[in-house]
Scaffold this active site. Sequence first.
Site, mmCIF file in Angstrom:
data_model
loop_
_atom_site.group_PDB
_atom_site.id
_atom_site.type_symbol
_atom_site.label_atom_id
_atom_site.label_comp_id
_atom_site.label_asym_id
_atom_site.label_seq_id
_atom_site.Cartn_x
_atom_site.Cartn_y
_atom_site.Cartn_z
ATOM 1 N N SER A 25 0.861 -1.182 0.000
ATOM 2 C CA SER A 25 0.000 0.000 0.000
ATOM 3 C C SER A 25 0.893 1.226 0.000
ATOM 4 O O SER A 25 2.031 1.189 0.500
ATOM 5 C CB SER A 25 -0.881 0.003 1.253
ATOM 6 N N TYR A 67 -1.784 -0.458 10.848
ATOM 7 C CA TYR A 67 -1.751 -0.840 9.434
ATOM 8 C C TYR A 67 -0.529 -0.228 8.752
ATOM 9 O O TYR A 67 0.210 -0.911 8.028
ATOM 10 C CB TYR A 67 -3.036 -0.366 8.763
#
Length: 270
Positions: free
Chosen positions: A136, A149
């Site tokens: 990501s 995250y």
Amino acid sequence: MTHSPIALLTGASGGIGHEIAHHLDKAGYRLILSGTNQGRLKALADELQGDADVVVADLSKADGIDMIMAKVQKYDRLDLLVNNAGVINTTPFVDTGWNDVEREFTVNYVSVIQLTQRCTKIMKAQGAGQIVTISSLAGILPLYEVPGYTGTKFALRGFMLAQSIALRRYGISVSTIYPGAIDTPMLEYEALHDGSLLNFFSMPLSSDKVARAVMKAIKTKKFEIAVPYSEGILSKLIGAMPSIIPVLLPPIEWMAKKTRAKYLKKKGLL
């Protein structure tokens, strides 16, 4: 006699995994599909032109990796590993239970390095192979609302960069895909539950864009590919100067709120 190359795809029961599976299938790969939703995995396998094996495995559990590798061992080789599985917790970190923190870390990072290690042994023995990991842009530019995250994605970037250097001598290429916001059920959930506004710096892209980036990585063996490319460049520039992030955030988030509203309206969720 020529045999189809074998590919292991995790997170195959999600939206991005679904698209990656179809692209790999069209490219002639025989797939081992791993995920947590048996119904979706079976439906996906039935859609594909080629044969596909399905393994239901929870990567947050200790036996998840063993279940996947048992399926891989049925074959005499493994040509491609696509680490695609991932989870995100949008509860404020200070209020998050430890089990959720541990699950996010285990699925997003620990399971990836475990699978990579075990699949690398197979690829090293055969003298060739490819590893493609879906990360990501949060692994380059921090999303402060989801520090757990973000931490897993930063760790993943360091691990994969190191592996890309270490494994090339064995004929194994390592690539990492860094998507921005992708239009998936996970993103819808984030949009409705105060997830990171930086996800809406621009309108979310389709899962197909990530799948195409995977195919590009397989072809070019580039070690990092951002989707979209422009956001990758911007993220690296901003990430190289952390002190300016707090200064840039207010105007960026102001624009992102408008984009998020457009997204929710387009999806019929507003």
